[in-house]
Structure formats: C-alpha cells, structure tokens
Scaffold this active site. Sequence first.
Site, PDB file in Angstrom:
ATOM      1  N   HIS A 156       0.835  -1.213   0.000  1.00  0.00           N
ATOM      2  CA  HIS A 156       0.000   0.000   0.000  1.00  0.00           C
ATOM      3  C   HIS A 156       0.866   1.258   0.000  1.00  0.00           C
ATOM      4  O   HIS A 156       0.710   2.135  -0.826  1.00  0.00           O
ATOM      5  CB  HIS A 156      -0.941   0.028   1.204  1.00  0.00           C
ATOM      6  CG  HIS A 156      -2.209  -0.745   0.995  1.00  0.00           C
ATOM      7  ND1 HIS A 156      -3.145  -0.370   0.069  1.00  0.00           N
ATOM      8  CD2 HIS A 156      -2.686  -1.867   1.575  1.00  0.00           C
ATOM      9  CE1 HIS A 156      -4.161  -1.228   0.096  1.00  0.00           C
ATOM     10  NE2 HIS A 156      -3.906  -2.157   0.992  1.00  0.00           N
ATOM     11  N   GLU A 202      -5.386  -3.070  12.644  1.00  0.00           N
ATOM     12  CA  GLU A 202      -6.509  -2.831  11.740  1.00  0.00           C
ATOM     13  C   GLU A 202      -7.012  -4.175  11.193  1.00  0.00           C
ATOM     14  O   GLU A 202      -8.193  -4.465  11.238  1.00  0.00           O
ATOM     15  CB  GLU A 202      -6.043  -1.927  10.607  1.00  0.00           C
ATOM     16  CG  GLU A 202      -7.120  -1.611   9.589  1.00  0.00           C
ATOM     17  CD  GLU A 202      -6.574  -0.898   8.364  1.00  0.00           C
ATOM     18  OE1 GLU A 202      -5.331  -0.809   8.220  1.00  0.00           O
ATOM     19  OE2 GLU A 202      -7.381  -0.449   7.533  1.00  0.00           O
TER      20      GLU A 202
END
Lengths: 445, 445
Positions: free
Chosen positions: B273, B338
């Site tokens: 990412h 997360e």
Amino acid sequence: MTNEFKIRRMSTTEAGFDSELADLLNRRMIEEQSLSETVASILADVRQNGDSAVVAYTQKFDRRNDVSSMAQLTVTQAQLQAALAALPEDLSHALHLAAERIRRYHEHQKQPSWQYEEEDGSVYGQHVVALERVGIYVPGGKANYPSSVLMNAIPAKVAGVEQVIMVVPTPYQGDDGGEGQLIFAAAAVAGVDQVYTLGGAQAVGALAFGTETVPRVDKIVGPGNVFVTAAKKQVFGEVGIDMVAGPSELTVVCDGHTDPDWIAMDLFSQAEHDEQAQSILISPNAAFLDQVAASIARLLPKMERRNIIATSLRDRGALILVENDQQALDVCNQIAPEHLELSVADPQQWLPGVKHAGAIFLGRHTPEALGDYCAGPCHVLPTSGTARFFSPLGVYDFQKRSSIIQCSPEGAAALAPVAETLATNERLQAHALSAAWRIPGREKL
Amino acid sequence: MTNEFKIRRMSTTEAGFDSELADLLNRRMIEEQSLSETVASILADVRQNGDSAVVAYTQKFDRRNDVSSMAQLTVTQAQLQAALAALPEDLSHALHLAAERIRRYHEHQKQPSWQYEEEDGSVYGQHVVALERVGIYVPGGKANYPSSVLMNAIPAKVAGVEQVIMVVPTPYQGDDGGEGQLIFAAAAVAGVDQVYTLGGAQAVGALAFGTETVPRVDKIVGPGNVFVTAAKKQVFGEVGIDMVAGPSELTVVCDGHTDPDWIAMDLFSQAEHDEQAQSILISPNAAFLDQVAASIARLLPKMERRNIIATSLRDRGALILVENDQQALDVCNQIAPEHLELSVADPQQWLPGVKHAGAIFLGRHTPEALGDYCAGPCHVLPTSGTARFFSPLGVYDFQKRSSIIQCSPEGAAALAPVAETLATNERLQAHALSAAWRIPGREKL
C-alpha cells in the site's frame, strides 16, 4: 422582573420566517483561535509533564491553592462509600431508584456478537466487545449534577467496561461539602471504579495520555465547558470521544390541550439551566400560545432562578404559530432539538415524521424533567442541531465491533478471482496473488 | 534488492521486548501545528467564499489549471452511467459481484427502532432513522481504489441515506482516463447520488459547510491524506465524521502450518500500500518464521512494487516469536491491529480472546485481500491502534437514534417524586415543579 415579561412570538405565515428562525437558532460554533491555542498548550504540557502539570493547572484554574499533589485529587473507594452511607434517606432512595431505572433501560441497548454461515461454509459477522477503560467527565461548578454521574457511568457498566474513571472539578472541600458528597455518593451507586477531582482541559489530557497517577483511557464521554469541548476535539483520534456539546435546548409541540402552566414550567425547566439554553414552543393554536405567554408572565416572578430564565427566554426563546401539524413537524426537524416534547393527543402517530431529535418526550405526562433524572434513557444528548448526526450517549458508545470473515476453501476459491480482477486493475499485484494463491492448483510465481 | 533481504526478528523472551514493540508501533499521532493552521485557513476560506475558494484550491493543490468553475468539477449521472457501460465485461462483473456481497453483508447491520411497555403503560425505546445526506471521501492519486467507493457508499445506501455525495480528487482527464472511469463506474454501481472531483481540505470544507454548488452534508466518512484527516477533525461537531485514519496495518498469527509463501504474500499485500504500512507476523514456531523469512527474501525481487514493500517491511515490519498461543493473543491485543489474520487450525476458538482488531480474518483460506475487495464487510477500518475504540465503518454510522419516553399518567405520578427530590437537591426549582405538577392533586405555585 414584572408581569409584563414578553416572550418572542413568531408565525410561519409571516414573511421572513425562515431567516428569523435561522437567526434564532444561530448555532454556528465559533471556536476562538486563542481558546484552541490555550487548550493545545495545556494538553502538550500534560502529555509531557503528567501529574505535575495537572496539579499546577488545578491550582491555577480551579483555585485550589491547597493542592500540591495528585494524592489530594484522588478520591478513594472508601470515601465514595462513606458519602453514600451518609446520605439522607430520601436522596439515597431517589439515587438508587434512578440508577435502577437507567440500568434497566440500557440493558435493552446492549448489542451481541453475531455470525451467519453461507452455503459454502464461509462465516461472516461481527465480534462485539466492551471498551476496556473509559473516562467520564462530570461538570462541576454551577452545573453540579449527581444525575450526570449515573447517566454517564451506568451505560458504560452495562456495556461491560472494566474500568470507569470519573473526573469532576471540585472546589468542594471547605465551601460546599454537601454537593460534592452527593456526586461521590452517585459514583458509588453507579459503580465508578476511580474518581479524580480534576476538571478542564487538564483533566481531558490526563485521561487521554495518562499520567503517573491517572490511567490512560480508550474513550472520554460527558459534556463540559468550552475548554473541555475543545480539548476533547483535539485528543479525538488518540482516544474516542462521544460528541461535541453545546448549550441545551427544548422544543415543545402542543396541540393546545395541555395545561398552559405545565408547558410554561417545562419551558422554564430548560431555561433555568443557563442563559444560553433555548426553549421553543410550537402550536397551531394561537389562543393557546397567548395562554402560555400569560402563564410565563405570571409564573416567572415566582421562580428562584428567574433572572437566568428571563435572560434565556428573552434572548433565545420563542412561541411559534404554525398552520398545521405537518408544519409543526417541519419546523421541529429544522430545529433538530436536543429535547422534543410532543404534548399532543396521539403522540405515537407523530413519531414517523420526526427526523431529528436527541430525545422525544411523548404525551402530556412526560415533561423533560422526568427524563433528566430517572425515566431511564440517558440525558447526555446531542445539542445545537447535532441531532442531525449524533445519538444519545448509550451502551453502543461503550462497545466496539470487529468484522469477522472466515472463508471456507470453497468460499475463498469463489471470491479469489473477483479480488484478483479488481486488485490487478488497481495495480496491487501482492493483493492479487495473495487472493489467487488460495485457488487450488494455481501456480505460484 | 537482493535475496539477502532481512526482515526484523523479535522474540517475547528477549529482554526489552515490550519497549522494542512500543518503538515498532510508535504511532503517536503528531499533527504539525503548521498543517493544522493551513487546514484551518482553507476551511475558513471555503466557509466564507464557497465555490470560488474550492475552485482556487483545486487549481492550486490538484494542479488543475484547466478548471475555472464548479461545473467542470461536477460529474453528471449520465457520465457515471456511461463509465459503467464502457467497462470491460470482467471488471463490470467483478464490481457488481463485490457490490452485491457488500450489500448483503451490511443488511445484517441495519438496526430497527424498538419500544417496550412497562406495567403502568409507559413506553420506552429508541427511534432509529437514517442520516439524510452524507459525504464520502474517496482518495485519488496513488491510492485510486474503486473498491473504496463501494465500501463507503453501500453501507450508507443500506442504512437508507437519501443523498450520498461523493468527492474524489482527480487529475484524471487527459493523463489517466481509465482509472477515473472505473471510479465513476463504481459510483454508478453503488448508487451514489452526486459526484464532485474535489479533494483535500477544500473538499471536506465544501461538504461540511455547503457551497453554492455542493450541498451541506450531515456526516463525512472515508479516509484521506493528512490534510483530509486534519480537516475532518476540525469540522467535527458541525458535522459527524467516522474516524481518524492513519497508515494501514496487518498482523498475522500463524501456528506454523500455513504455506509460508501464502503468509509472505499476505504480508506483502499490506506492505505494498505504502511505505508507512505495517506488516507483522506472530508465531510460536521459530522454524516457520525462518521459512517465511526465506519466502520473503525469495519472492520480494519478483514483486512489481518491491521498492515500496521493502521499505515498509524494513522500517515497520517484524516477525515475532512467542512462547505460546496466549502470548500471541496478548501481543495482538497490544498491537490492536486494523487487520488481524488468524491463520491457525481452529480460529473460532481464538475469537473470545481477541480484544482489539478492526477486522478478523479467520483460517488459512482468508487472506486480507479478499476482505479488501469482495468478501462483504467494509474495508474502512480503524488504524494505528484505534481499534481500541473505533469500529469498522458500517450501517450504524449512517443511522442515528432518538430516545423515546412516553409516561402514562400513572408512570409520571410514580417518577415525579424521585425527579422532584433530585432536582430540589440540584437547586433546579423549575425541573422539580415541572415534574411535580404531573402528580394528581399537587397544588401549583
């Protein structure tokens, strides 16, 4: 203060009603740049220097020159229990009854974990757990409300929060032991785990960052003054917060068949909180508005807090004449009030039309004051039109969710090509391969 | 980039593990004062000058010198539908399938209104309604994810939000029409009502305050860059926001019996990412950690985004050896990741021990990438340890509640003395009288 007190009258049929209403509501939240900077520097100091900064600000802002250590700002469980034991019978009974009703109502809000299974054996759902440790801010000073202790702490305990830490600013010892004791008694009744007599931005900082004495919490709830509100906004993200609070408000809709004295007193009950509070009455019945205006003028001089009530009603109050019920609802939804009283014949039929309100009080026998203390639902509510997007403080504020995804081998094989297509398009090769390698027989790099 | 790539190895048995872990997580959110001031001035300008300010900032920050009016930043429904119609078959199929799965999962989250009646005929409950109008922020630039359109918009639509307004920054026209078109196609599939090609703090300001063109919304959701995050924090309270976003993270727990290449690729999928992303693997099996380290070294040079992955893994990645399963859970809860992948034999039995995670991926066949695109649950998740108090974006974010209190005459008469006692103690006479006058036979002032 004379019988000639006049409250603002408005009518939807007058030209300029919309802009007059907008002016009346006028709730643009302007946070002074200087306030924001002051709060930022207090928070930075507390983050850096912990207890010593907290003690210094407490000396300064709470005028507690008697305090030199956090030990003096720490209330023991023995002190809480002693305060409860020393309470007069009627107050003790009232606190316990209110607590029990609040607890019972909030049990209905508790949300369980859930899962479901798909045909290929994959399982989806949410894992719901309580926050571990929360901070509740209870206002002190002029607004010294033991009921707020119950309303903040009990939903947290119903959710299953292990540690509820309460802060309350108190220049109590010495000058007003009685009220401080009731706050402590309420903390005992609600099962609060730890109390510190702290307030302001320094209390918010202590809860958000932790100090040598105060444990760091996961979320801070409860309303405070402008410093507290600004501090909560600034620490948001490092901890959770409930909402951003402003002045309190009541809108009453009445069909004209409730005792006008009752309605006047309901409006007073909101107005007596402080000069910024807002009380509005809406009715399609002009004669009834005249009657309520007369009740206000007659009763106001008899009220202990008449000066606060008069200022609030003069600056922010209004009696609004509407043409019909739908228009009453439209004006209500425009206001998005914290408290909405539907003092009408069949209030349940009005419910579907209510879009925005913190709490809805239905029927002639449900004055807002019952909700403030003991009906059951929480009195920490969205103010200043934020009922458009905030909800009452509740058990859900003290629970959090984790998504659950459990793919069976078949489920993974079915989804992987979809993920691969989308990931490849997004040029995320590792995402594509991570999914695709779960397809049986797929070759690796 | 060579096969010699070494990822950080840690062990709970080493002295100093706790502080090493704290350093690794190091997520104190430091918001530069200058950033905060820049954002405040952009927001003030947008509040004051509306469209013209928004256009000026878009020219400046998005390098859109071709733009001179909001009309050029407004995407019509016809354009959205045309983008969808022009999509290649495989992408269209993938988008529709993902959308359908996301919709189906989120139907389970929808919360109904509820009421219950007490013995005396009093009614309590909550009135649950959808927000009227919400804004969704979809990142552009490097992170151009059509899946994010679906993940933000569909839960809002399932909740019943009337108007979903999407903003997405796009220097698309001219240089990269393809990806922009997929974003628009996704908006068509998700049923987004209005799209503006805006980004940054100016987009947040336009949604929060409204402009001549952009309607004011009740809540703004979706992650963005540091400017967007700071702007969302600053407008919080005037509108709702979902959460405060930071870099993305994955923690994998593996018992040592999953293909090490799969685990390496899962870690890569997070790391690709951006450089700030964090991938951590925890296992009680030291030999397995060696195998994954070898897989990482072997596979990394073959990855398209190897430079980003290598930087992310070197700066923020780790393979952590633990002594047993309970210790693995303890470290996980310390991280509060997360994304949590439980790549173990019986993952459901681990669930009760998971305290903090945004989304939990159970079993060897559930790579995070499936959740990113099409499994169903939302991929907008709490980052940087905020899973301690935030939840995944969901239908509940687009619903709000009003408390319902309807006292029967008997109920009011029973509660009024309690409210009167507490109000009198709080020196709120109007509250006391407003309650007490509902007691039959009670004399007025």
